[in-house]
Design a protein around this motif. Structure first.
Motif, mmCIF file in Angstrom:
data_model
loop_
_atom_site.group_PDB
_atom_site.id
_atom_site.type_symbol
_atom_site.label_atom_id
_atom_site.label_comp_id
_atom_site.label_asym_id
_atom_site.label_seq_id
_atom_site.Cartn_x
_atom_site.Cartn_y
_atom_site.Cartn_z
ATOM 1 N N GLU A 60 -1.813 23.511 134.232
ATOM 2 C CA GLU A 60 -2.603 24.739 134.182
ATOM 3 C C GLU A 60 -3.559 24.609 133.016
ATOM 4 N N PHE A 61 -4.834 24.836 133.277
ATOM 5 C CA PHE A 61 -5.793 24.807 132.170
ATOM 6 C C PHE A 61 -5.559 26.020 131.277
ATOM 7 N N PRO A 62 -5.254 25.814 129.994
ATOM 8 C CA PRO A 62 -5.090 26.974 129.125
ATOM 9 C C PRO A 62 -6.445 27.603 128.821
ATOM 10 N N GLU A 63 -6.392 28.841 128.394
ATOM 11 C CA GLU A 63 -7.606 29.604 128.131
ATOM 12 C C GLU A 63 -8.637 28.831 127.302
ATOM 13 N N ARG A 64 -8.155 28.139 126.266
ATOM 14 C CA ARG A 64 -9.117 27.497 125.350
ATOM 15 C C ARG A 64 -9.929 26.390 126.022
ATOM 16 N N LEU A 66 -11.003 26.670 129.211
ATOM 17 C CA LEU A 66 -11.818 27.261 130.283
ATOM 18 C C LEU A 66 -13.220 27.539 129.763
#
Ligand SMILES: Cc1cc2nc3c(=O)[nH]c(=O)nc-3n(C[C@H](O)[C@H](O)[C@H](O)COP(=O)(O)OP(=O)(O)OC[C@H]3O[C@@H](n4cnc5c(N)ncnc54)[C@H](O)[C@@H]3O)c2cc1C
Lengths: 85, 400
Positions: A60-64, A66
């Motif tokens: 899962e791509f973490p927020e940072r 994106l």
């Protein structure tokens, strides 16, 4: 980690880019560092590509991560995947 | 910053300038309110109010003091728009749209040429317009058909031809900021923002502006044709300018303007209520409860709008935060919520006042406010903005 070498990883990233990137140029004509946004990668296509990468590598791509920068080149994408696997 | 750009006479007058809040109130009362109905009726440019703002040196407010401006914050100029909207929405929209362009140059134009543009804009209170909308892409402003076209054998020169279907006050502006693809071979989303001065641009009229509201913005359609030097192209990619500045700035100044419309409608409903109360001493007018609900709803809208401006100011200099999906979603939410609230509040105010609001010839008239309020949703369709957020939500993870 499914990919033994960075070359394998790049190849998978390139494959997903071909299928989901909707680029205006042949992916083979781009180097690892060429700008994907100028090659036509839209924010819409970014989202599809991200979902495909998440599915392929079970990450899962973490927020940072994106952000545009992450999707700016094959190299940046491979680095992000490496970091998350 | 190069000291040669400081105009000493401009610096000397800074102390003498009236605070922006006072300027907004006086120009609102003495010019925008006086001419607002005529501007609306004849769909004409609000020249009296814009000239008054110019005399008060309010157009260059966002420009740094070192370049001759006021060095005001975005929140301060947004409040000017909010105040002006109470008297004339078109005046407020011209002011707001101009400030969006100025903010793009202030935040992304750190080249000698663009610093000169800002110094000149501050010294002469220049007015800037915008050409993002284009035939074929409409409000999908992150795509362009037209391109920055190099002129053969003149590597420093370019040409642009854009089917610009809406340019507000284009004929009254000193310069226009136009989006275009970076080069003829660039993808639709690979855009630049280009400064084109009017004296080097032709605008061929293609459509006139006869609309429901914001009639005085004179947002005619044109074929824009310009030639120029490459230094007129802002150095940052439009993708970054849009995410970090143009989009959040637009949503902040527009939502303030809509808040001004809602505030005026509620203020008329309250004035009507007080007048009714004096006539029906002893019994509470029937509309009182509706007005109380309106006041509560307006407070909610004010909190939303002012809060969003504070949030943007807190991270305005941190590109890392501005580039996050969460920020884009929140900036879009502001536009969607505020544009819905303004229509709802103004409509409710009309219904609370009743006949006197429906009349065009009454001090409690709401007609023009209601027509202008509806512009909020049309100005980049809310469905389009919700569509963008929907796309982000497929991958976004942070709390929103
Ligand atoms: C007062 C005012 C002043 C303006 N001034 C300027 C100016 O100075 N410069 C400038 O460049 N522009 C200006 N504009 C134009 C504005 O920027 C938009 O281009 C215009 O409002 C049209 O936006 P739209 O295409 O989103 O909406 P519409 O034309 O209303 O949208 C058309 C349709 O597209 C649909 N739609 C929704 N989402 C999508 C999607 N994702 N993809 C495709 N279609 C979708 C909508 O549902 C709608 O039915 C102004 C507009 C107004 C109202």
């Amino acid at each position: 980690m499914k990919h033994s070498t960075i070359t394998d990883l790049d190849a998978t990233v390139r494959d997903l880019l071909t299928r989901h990137g909707r680029l205006r140029v042949e992916i083979a004509s781009l180097s690892r560092f060429d700008d994907l946004h100028s090659a036509g990668l839209t924010s819409h296509a970014c989202v599809d590509l991200m979902l495909a990468l998440e599915d392929e590598f079970d990450i899962e791509f973490p927020e940072r991560l994106l952000k545009r920068q992450t999707f700016a080149s094959v190299a940046n994408l491979s680095d992000a995947v490496l970091e998350l696997t | 910053m190069p000291t040669t750009l400081i105009d000493p006479s401009a610096l000397a007058t800074i102390g003498a300038r009236r605070p922006l809040v006072d300027v907004a109130q006086t120009v609102g009362a003495e010019f925008a309110a006086v001419h607002g109905a005529d501007v609306d009726r004849h769909a004409r440019f609000p020249s009296e109010a814009i000239e008054a703002l110019r005399r008060e040196r309010a157009l260059g407010a966002l420009i740094p003091i070192s370049l001759g401006g006021r060095g005001a914050s975005l929140r301060e100029v947004a409040i000017v728009g909010e105040t002006l909207a109470r008297s004339c929405a078109s005046t407020a929209m011209v002011y707001a749209m101009h400030q969006i362009q100025v903010n793009c140059i202030v935040r992304h134009g750190r080249t000698p040429f663009l610093l000169e543009v800002l110094a000149d804009a501050a010294a002469h209170e220049r007015l800037f317009a915008s050409a993002t909308t284009e035939a074929g892409v409409g409000g999908a402003v992150r795509a362009s058909v037209c391109a920055v076209d190099p002129i053969p054998d003149q590597p420093q020169r370019f040409r642009i031809e854009k089917q610009a279907s809406v340019i507000s006050y284009g004929e009254y502006a000193h310069a226009i900021l136009a989006t275009a693809r970076r080069a003829p071979e660039s993808a639709a989303g690979d855009q630049s923002l280009v400064y084109v001065p009017r004296d080097k641009t032709t605008l061929e009229l293609t459509s006139e502006w006869d609309t429901f509201g914001f009639r005085g913005t004179c947002s005619n359609g044109f074929v824009l044709r310009a030639e120029g030097d490459r230094h007129q192209i802002l150095p940052d990619a439009y993708a970054d300018i849009s995410t970090q500045t143009m989009l959040p700035t637009s949503h902040v100044v527009w939502s303030h303007l809509w808040l001004g419309l809602a505030t005026e409608a509620v203020s008329r409903a309250r004035a009507y209520l007080r007048a009714q109360a004096r006539k029906t001493l002893g019994t509470r007018p029937t509309s009182a409860v509706a007005v109380a609900a309106l006041v509560a709803r307006l407070a909610e809208m004010r909190e939303l709008v002012h809060g969003a401006a504070r949030d943007y100011e807190l991270i305005a200099d941190d590109p890392e935060q501005l580039n996050r999906i969460g920020f884009a979603i929140r900036a879009n939410n502001l536009k969607i919520s505020a544009s819905n609230m303004v229509v709802e509040i103004v409509t409710e105010a009309m219904s609370a006042i009743g006949m006197s609001a429906y009349r065009e010839d009454s001090p409690y008239s709401i007609g023009r406010l209601l027509r202008d309020a509806h512009g909020a949703k049309a100005m980049i369709h809310n469905d389009r903005i919700l569509g963008a957020n929907a796309q982000w939500l497929l991958v976004a993870k942070e709390e929103l």
